[in-house]
Design a protein around this motif. Structure first.
Motif, PDB file in Angstrom:
ATOM      1  N   VAL A   1      49.871  75.013 -22.917  1.00 44.81           N
ATOM      2  CA  VAL A   1      50.725  75.399 -21.789  1.00 44.81           C
ATOM      3  C   VAL A   1      52.035  75.947 -22.345  1.00 44.81           C
ATOM      4  O   VAL A   1      52.625  75.359 -23.260  1.00 44.81           O
ATOM      5  N   ASP A   2      52.480  77.068 -21.826  1.00 42.72           N
ATOM      6  CA  ASP A   2      53.704  77.711 -22.292  1.00 42.72           C
ATOM      7  C   ASP A   2      54.874  76.750 -22.138  1.00 42.72           C
ATOM      8  O   ASP A   2      55.216  76.360 -21.017  1.00 42.72           O
ATOM      9  N   PRO A   3      55.526  76.310 -23.235  1.00 40.69           N
ATOM     10  CA  PRO A   3      56.612  75.330 -23.130  1.00 40.69           C
ATOM     11  C   PRO A   3      57.835  75.858 -22.387  1.00 40.69           C
ATOM     12  O   PRO A   3      58.702  75.073 -22.004  1.00 40.69           O
ATOM     13  N   ARG A   4      57.903  77.155 -22.169  1.00 42.59           N
ATOM     14  CA  ARG A   4      59.054  77.721 -21.463  1.00 42.59           C
ATOM     15  C   ARG A   4      58.950  77.546 -19.953  1.00 42.59           C
ATOM     16  O   ARG A   4      59.877  77.897 -19.221  1.00 42.59           O
ATOM     17  N   THR A   5      57.828  77.015 -19.491  1.00 42.54           N
ATOM     18  CA  THR A   5      57.617  76.915 -18.044  1.00 42.54           C
ATOM     19  C   THR A   5      58.224  75.661 -17.427  1.00 42.54           C
ATOM     20  O   THR A   5      58.309  75.562 -16.201  1.00 42.54           O
ATOM     21  N   LYS A   6      58.611  74.670 -18.230  1.00 41.68           N
ATOM     22  CA  LYS A   6      59.114  73.411 -17.672  1.00 41.68           C
ATOM     23  C   LYS A   6      60.257  72.865 -18.511  1.00 41.68           C
ATOM     24  O   LYS A   6      60.184  72.837 -19.745  1.00 41.68           O
ATOM     25  N   ARG A   7      61.300  72.404 -17.826  1.00 36.57           N
ATOM     26  CA  ARG A   7      62.408  71.725 -18.489  1.00 36.57           C
ATOM     27  C   ARG A   7      63.106  70.867 -17.442  1.00 36.57           C
ATOM     28  O   ARG A   7      62.868  71.013 -16.247  1.00 36.57           O
ATOM     29  N   GLY A   8      63.967  69.962 -17.882  1.00 33.46           N
ATOM     30  CA  GLY A   8      64.794  69.218 -16.940  1.00 33.46           C
ATOM     31  C   GLY A   8      64.408  67.768 -16.760  1.00 33.46           C
ATOM     32  O   GLY A   8      63.354  67.303 -17.186  1.00 33.46           O
ATOM     33  N   SER A   9      65.301  67.035 -16.093  1.00 29.59           N
ATOM     34  CA  SER A   9      65.093  65.620 -15.774  1.00 29.59           C
ATOM     35  C   SER A   9      64.262  65.489 -14.503  1.00 29.59           C
ATOM     36  O   SER A   9      64.424  66.262 -13.553  1.00 29.59           O
ATOM     37  N   GLY A  10      63.403  64.481 -14.475  1.00 31.19           N
ATOM     38  CA  GLY A  10      62.612  64.183 -13.282  1.00 31.19           C
ATOM     39  C   GLY A  10      62.502  62.682 -13.096  1.00 31.19           C
ATOM     40  O   GLY A  10      62.611  61.919 -14.064  1.00 31.19           O
ATOM     41  N   VAL A  11      62.289  62.245 -11.845  1.00 31.90           N
ATOM     42  CA  VAL A  11      62.136  60.817 -11.556  1.00 31.90           C
ATOM     43  C   VAL A  11      60.919  60.645 -10.660  1.00 31.90           C
ATOM     44  O   VAL A  11      60.741  61.393  -9.682  1.00 31.90           O
TER      45      VAL A  11
ATOM     46  N   PHE B   1      56.491  55.682  -6.339  1.00 29.11           N
ATOM     47  CA  PHE B   1      55.234  55.567  -5.584  1.00 29.11           C
ATOM     48  C   PHE B   1      55.451  54.850  -4.260  1.00 29.11           C
ATOM     49  O   PHE B   1      55.070  55.330  -3.210  1.00 29.11           O
ATOM     50  N   GLN B   2      56.096  53.680  -4.293  1.00 27.89           N
ATOM     51  CA  GLN B   2      56.355  52.945  -3.053  1.00 27.89           C
ATOM     52  C   GLN B   2      57.475  53.652  -2.281  1.00 27.89           C
ATOM     53  O   GLN B   2      58.486  54.032  -2.863  1.00 27.89           O
ATOM     54  N   PRO B   3      57.314  53.846  -0.967  1.00 23.30           N
ATOM     55  CA  PRO B   3      58.304  54.635  -0.222  1.00 23.30           C
ATOM     56  C   PRO B   3      59.721  54.086  -0.301  1.00 23.30           C
ATOM     57  O   PRO B   3      60.687  54.850  -0.308  1.00 23.30           O
ATOM     58  N   GLN B   4      59.880  52.757  -0.398  1.00 19.72           N
ATOM     59  CA  GLN B   4      61.233  52.195  -0.444  1.00 19.72           C
ATOM     60  C   GLN B   4      61.941  52.508  -1.758  1.00 19.72           C
ATOM     61  O   GLN B   4      63.159  52.338  -1.869  1.00 19.72           O
ATOM     62  N   ALA B   5      61.208  52.976  -2.775  1.00 20.85           N
ATOM     63  CA  ALA B   5      61.835  53.304  -4.058  1.00 20.85           C
ATOM     64  C   ALA B   5      62.357  54.737  -4.096  1.00 20.85           C
ATOM     65  O   ALA B   5      63.050  55.103  -5.055  1.00 20.85           O
ATOM     66  N   ARG B   6      62.069  55.532  -3.085  1.00 17.72           N
ATOM     67  CA  ARG B   6      62.514  56.929  -3.135  1.00 17.72           C
ATOM     68  C   ARG B   6      64.044  57.066  -3.187  1.00 17.72           C
ATOM     69  O   ARG B   6      64.550  57.883  -3.960  1.00 17.72           O
ATOM     70  N   PRO B   7      64.822  56.311  -2.380  1.00 17.33           N
ATOM     71  CA  PRO B   7      66.281  56.455  -2.501  1.00 17.33           C
ATOM     72  C   PRO B   7      66.791  56.163  -3.904  1.00 17.33           C
ATOM     73  O   PRO B   7      67.742  56.814  -4.370  1.00 17.33           O
ATOM     74  N   LEU B   8      66.192  55.211  -4.593  1.00 14.94           N
ATOM     75  CA  LEU B   8      66.576  54.930  -5.980  1.00 14.94           C
ATOM     76  C   LEU B   8      66.265  56.131  -6.862  1.00 14.94           C
ATOM     77  O   LEU B   8      67.089  56.537  -7.692  1.00 14.94           O
ATOM     78  N   ALA B   9      65.066  56.696  -6.695  1.00 14.41           N
ATOM     79  CA  ALA B   9      64.692  57.875  -7.486  1.00 14.41           C
ATOM     80  C   ALA B   9      65.655  59.028  -7.233  1.00 14.41           C
ATOM     81  O   ALA B   9      66.082  59.721  -8.166  1.00 14.41           O
ATOM     82  N   GLU B  10      66.027  59.239  -5.980  1.00 19.21           N
ATOM     83  CA  GLU B  10      66.932  60.340  -5.636  1.00 19.21           C
ATOM     84  C   GLU B  10      68.324  60.118  -6.217  1.00 19.21           C
ATOM     85  O   GLU B  10      68.964  61.056  -6.704  1.00 19.21           O
ATOM     86  N   ALA B  11      68.806  58.872  -6.189  1.00 19.32           N
ATOM     87  CA  ALA B  11      70.132  58.576  -6.741  1.00 19.32           C
ATOM     88  C   ALA B  11      70.158  58.813  -8.246  1.00 19.32           C
ATOM     89  O   ALA B  11      71.131  59.353  -8.790  1.00 19.32           O
ATOM     90  N   LEU B  12      69.096  58.411  -8.934  1.00 24.58           N
ATOM     91  CA  LEU B  12      69.039  58.609 -10.380  1.00 24.58           C
ATOM     92  C   LEU B  12      68.963  60.091 -10.734  1.00 24.58           C
ATOM     93  O   LEU B  12      69.644  60.561 -11.652  1.00 24.58           O
ATOM     94  N   LEU B  13      68.135  60.842 -10.012  1.00 20.39           N
ATOM     95  CA  LEU B  13      68.033  62.266 -10.321  1.00 20.39           C
ATOM     96  C   LEU B  13      69.349  62.981 -10.048  1.00 20.39           C
ATOM     97  O   LEU B  13      69.785  63.827 -10.848  1.00 20.39           O
ATOM     98  N   ALA B  14      70.004  62.652  -8.934  1.00 16.68           N
ATOM     99  CA  ALA B  14      71.280  63.294  -8.611  1.00 16.68           C
ATOM    100  C   ALA B  14      72.299  63.049  -9.716  1.00 16.68           C
ATOM    101  O   ALA B  14      73.072  63.954 -10.079  1.00 16.68           O
ATOM    102  N   SER B  15      72.304  61.847 -10.270  1.00 15.38           N
ATOM    103  CA  SER B  15      73.248  61.546 -11.344  1.00 15.38           C
ATOM    104  C   SER B  15      72.890  62.299 -12.615  1.00 15.38           C
ATOM    105  O   SER B  15      73.757  62.867 -13.290  1.00 15.38           O
ATOM    106  N   LEU B  16      71.613  62.328 -12.976  1.00 16.74           N
ATOM    107  CA  LEU B  16      71.189  63.038 -14.182  1.00 16.74           C
ATOM    108  C   LEU B  16      71.513  64.522 -14.082  1.00 16.74           C
ATOM    109  O   LEU B  16      72.053  65.118 -15.022  1.00 16.74           O
ATOM    110  N   VAL B  17      71.197  65.129 -12.951  1.00 21.33           N
ATOM    111  CA  VAL B  17      71.440  66.556 -12.780  1.00 21.33           C
ATOM    112  C   VAL B  17      72.935  66.844 -12.710  1.00 21.33           C
ATOM    113  O   VAL B  17      73.431  67.833 -13.267  1.00 21.33           O
TER     114      VAL B  17
END
Length: 344
Positions: free
Chosen positions: A238-248, A251-267
């Motif tokens: 797979v072309d390595p130029r196609t993907k970069r960056g932080s991701g979070v 799976f459980q719906p109640q964990a989504r706000p935590l995932a969003e807070a972490l990604l917002a801080s990383l970005v």
């Protein structure tokens, strides 16, 4: 039983549904033994300071499943009890407070009883286990958080991904992922402790910890959060130029706000790394429901600029600072949310 694989049996739960269950939880009966038939008549709801419980008194252990649904402003859990019959449809509406708003049960189909547990908000965690023949759904109440010091007194488990013989991925310089995850995780733990959190690490050296032992540590420590730290990579070809960056990942719906807070801080703290987004995925370290569980992919080993950052002590420090800040901001935001009324 209709089959087996490894440590699990496949059992016929109803006319149309099969379930996989650990062999340690089942007792095999002689062929031709009639299916169990449990008459179900009683539910108790109890609320404590940290957890609420829904207790289902049964005459014997029966197979069950738990399914969570979440819609804006509401949340519920559906327990299905197989080979079970309820005398009447019933509702427990006078909830004693805590996470549970009300409970109702209905005979869904022949031999399947559904227990619908309506919650006062998204749970911070839950599990379902038998105590004798009583099936107990245990729900973590939203904690009391001091917005001025949101990490004080909180318990968090940090998991440095991979370790030992499990090398993880590797970038162009062939440095294994396990060696990059550990220093970031150790520094995150240090930063959180400075703000008053109690932090446990699944590993502090280059050792391999079985993947299912990692969430078990979070459960044993009664942790609020399980945060697993990794670095991403693209497969060969797979072309390595196609993907970069932080991701979070969550799976459980109640964990989504935590995932969003972490990604917002990383970005926000590392705009040069890139944004790979928040992802819903059924991963072993995002799947646990006993606490809020997420998996962070800090950056891509297969992207040259991402790899340079991960390879530098200064870059790893920026990653650790961003993760710690994201956790602090998550708790501060949670402190502003209304909590269910305390138990009477």
């Amino acid at each position: 039983m209709v089959g087996e694989e490894g440590t699990s049996y496949t059992v016929q739960a109803s006319a149309t549904l099969t379930l996989n269950a650990p062999k340690t939880t089942l007792t095999l009966r002689p062929e031709g033994t009639p299916l169990p038939r449990a008459i179900f008549t009683r539910i108790d709801v109890k609320a404590g300071e940290t957890h609420s419980e829904v207790r289902l008194d049964l005459p014997l252990r029966v197979p069950f499943s738990v399914e969570q649904s979440a819609t804006p402003g509401a949340s519920s859990l559906a327990l299905r009890l197989f080979h079970t019959f309820s005398d009447v449809d019933y509702i427990v509406s006078d909830s004693p407070g805590g996470a549970v708003r009300d409970v109702r049960w209905v005979q869904e189909s022949d031999g399947v009883t559904r227990v619908q547990v309506e919650l006062s908000g998204a749970p911070w965690g839950y599990d379902t286990t038998y105590e004798g023949t009583t099936l107990v759904l245990r729900l973590r109440n939203a904690p009391a958080i001091d917005a001025r010091a949101p990490l004080r007194g909180r318990t968090i488990v940090i998991d440095p991904g991979h370790g030992g013989e499990d090398f993880g991925g590797a970038g162009a310089l062939r440095v294994p992922e396990k060696n990059l995850n550990l220093p970031i995780a150790l520094r995150v733990a240090e930063l959180l402790r400075e703000k008053g959190a109690t932090v446990a690490l699944t590993r502090e050296t280059d050792v391999e910890i079985p993947i299912y032992d990692r969430p078990l540590l979070a459960e044993t420590r009664n942790a609020d959060l399980l945060v697993s730290i990794h670095a991403n990579a693209l497969p060969d070809g797979v072309d390595p130029r196609t993907k970069r960056g932080s991701g979070v990942y969550y799976f459980q719906p109640q964990a989504r706000p935590l995932a969003e807070a972490l990604l917002a801080s990383l970005v926000g703290q590392l705009p040069d790394v890139g944004n790979d987004g928040v992802h819903y995925q059924n991963l072993a370290l995002a799947r646990p429901s006993t606490q809020l569980s997420v998996l962070i992919e800090t950056a891509f080993l297969t992207d040259k600029s991402n790899l340079r950052l991960l390879m530098s002590a200064a870059g790893r420090e920026r990653m650790a600072q961003a993760i710690a800040l994201g956790l602090e901001r998550f708790y501060r935001s949670a402190a502003a949310q209304p909590r269910p009324r305390p138990p009477r």
